[in-house]
Design a protein around this motif. Structure first.
Motif, PDB file in Angstrom:
ATOM      1  N   ILE A  58      53.615 -18.819  -7.166  1.00 48.02           N
ATOM      2  CA  ILE A  58      53.156 -18.866  -5.770  1.00 48.02           C
ATOM      3  C   ILE A  58      53.127 -20.308  -5.268  1.00 48.02           C
ATOM      4  O   ILE A  58      53.541 -20.588  -4.137  1.00 48.02           O
ATOM      5  CB  ILE A  58      51.791 -18.165  -5.622  1.00 48.02           C
ATOM      6  N   ALA A  59      52.685 -21.221  -6.104  1.00 50.20           N
ATOM      7  CA  ALA A  59      52.651 -22.636  -5.701  1.00 50.20           C
ATOM      8  C   ALA A  59      54.058 -23.153  -5.406  1.00 50.20           C
ATOM      9  O   ALA A  59      54.262 -23.890  -4.429  1.00 50.20           O
ATOM     10  CB  ALA A  59      51.984 -23.479  -6.787  1.00 50.20           C
ATOM     11  N   ARG A  60      55.034 -22.767  -6.231  1.00 46.06           N
ATOM     12  CA  ARG A  60      56.425 -23.186  -5.966  1.00 46.06           C
ATOM     13  C   ARG A  60      56.929 -22.595  -4.654  1.00 46.06           C
ATOM     14  O   ARG A  60      57.622 -23.266  -3.884  1.00 46.06           O
ATOM     15  CB  ARG A  60      57.339 -22.770  -7.122  1.00 46.06           C
ATOM     16  N   VAL A  68      61.274 -26.015   3.904  1.00 43.69           N
ATOM     17  CA  VAL A  68      62.177 -25.366   4.858  1.00 43.69           C
ATOM     18  C   VAL A  68      61.516 -25.069   6.201  1.00 43.69           C
ATOM     19  O   VAL A  68      62.097 -24.388   7.043  1.00 43.69           O
ATOM     20  CB  VAL A  68      62.798 -24.075   4.269  1.00 43.69           C
ATOM     21  N   GLY A  69      60.308 -25.573   6.391  1.00 39.88           N
ATOM     22  CA  GLY A  69      59.647 -25.399   7.675  1.00 39.88           C
ATOM     23  C   GLY A  69      58.948 -24.061   7.858  1.00 39.88           C
ATOM     24  O   GLY A  69      58.688 -23.640   8.982  1.00 39.88           O
ATOM     25  N   LEU A  70      58.638 -23.400   6.757  1.00 36.95           N
ATOM     26  CA  LEU A  70      57.907 -22.132   6.806  1.00 36.95           C
ATOM     27  C   LEU A  70      56.442 -22.416   6.512  1.00 36.95           C
ATOM     28  O   LEU A  70      56.141 -23.156   5.567  1.00 36.95           O
ATOM     29  CB  LEU A  70      58.468 -21.168   5.746  1.00 36.95           C
ATOM     30  N   ALA A  75      54.486 -17.835   2.798  1.00 41.72           N
ATOM     31  CA  ALA A  75      55.047 -17.724   1.449  1.00 41.72           C
ATOM     32  C   ALA A  75      53.986 -17.220   0.480  1.00 41.72           C
ATOM     33  O   ALA A  75      54.263 -16.367  -0.363  1.00 41.72           O
ATOM     34  CB  ALA A  75      55.596 -19.068   0.989  1.00 41.72           C
ATOM     35  N   HIS A  76      52.776 -17.735   0.609  1.00 42.19           N
ATOM     36  CA  HIS A  76      51.690 -17.301  -0.281  1.00 42.19           C
ATOM     37  C   HIS A  76      51.449 -15.799  -0.137  1.00 42.19           C
ATOM     38  O   HIS A  76      51.408 -15.075  -1.136  1.00 42.19           O
ATOM     39  CB  HIS A  76      50.408 -18.079   0.020  1.00 42.19           C
ATOM     40  N   ALA A  80      52.266 -13.190  -3.064  1.00 46.54           N
ATOM     41  CA  ALA A  80      51.122 -12.485  -3.656  1.00 46.54           C
ATOM     42  C   ALA A  80      51.354 -10.975  -3.593  1.00 46.54           C
ATOM     43  O   ALA A  80      51.132 -10.260  -4.579  1.00 46.54           O
ATOM     44  CB  ALA A  80      49.831 -12.875  -2.943  1.00 46.54           C
ATOM     45  N   ALA A  81      51.831 -10.487  -2.459  1.00 47.87           N
ATOM     46  CA  ALA A  81      52.113  -9.050  -2.319  1.00 47.87           C
ATOM     47  C   ALA A  81      53.277  -8.639  -3.210  1.00 47.87           C
ATOM     48  O   ALA A  81      53.225  -7.599  -3.878  1.00 47.87           O
ATOM     49  CB  ALA A  81      52.411  -8.719  -0.856  1.00 47.87           C
ATOM     50  N   LEU A  82      54.307  -9.442  -3.227  1.00 49.00           N
ATOM     51  CA  LEU A  82      55.484  -9.161  -4.043  1.00 49.00           C
ATOM     52  C   LEU A  82      55.115  -9.089  -5.522  1.00 49.00           C
ATOM     53  O   LEU A  82      55.471  -8.135  -6.222  1.00 49.00           O
ATOM     54  CB  LEU A  82      56.518 -10.268  -3.803  1.00 49.00           C
TER      55      LEU A  82
END
Length: 105
Positions: A58-60, A68-70, A75-76, A80-82
């Motif tokens: 998750i940290a990566r 990438v500007g997200l 992403a977290h 986490a859901a994935l």
């Protein structure tokens, strides 16, 4: 009806989002196949959830998001859901694989 759209039209942007969604799902399928492979290689169920691995993954993802500007929280949340869903599926595969091994022993 033509599928050509002006370069900055809503339809063009949506078509690009659809293309990206297709690629994301393809990559998720590839990731899922690797998860299944990993489930068969693990010796015990405690290795499935692997919380010590989840945190750096998750940290990566958060770090890549920043690159990438997200927003990193996107992403977290996504990872986490994935991970939670893949762990659930992997536990099922691990259990089935273990049961099959025990039956053949």
């Amino acid at each position: 009806m033509s599928t050509d759209h002006p370069p900055h039209s809503l339809e063009r942007v949506r078509a690009e989002i659809d293309r990206l969604d297709h690629e994301i799902v393809r990559l998720l399928g590839e990731r899922y196949r690797r998860v299944l492979e990993a489930a068969r290689l693990k010796a015990e169920v405690l290795q499935v959830a692997a919380p010590e691995r989840q945190r750096p993954v998750i940290a990566r993802a958060e770090a890549r998001a920043l690159e990438v500007g997200l927003p990193p929280q996107v992403a977290h949340a996504a990872y986490a859901a994935l991970i939670a869903e893949f762990v659930r599926l992997e536990e099922q595969v691990f259990s089935a694989h273990r049961d099959a091994q025990e039956e053949s022993a």
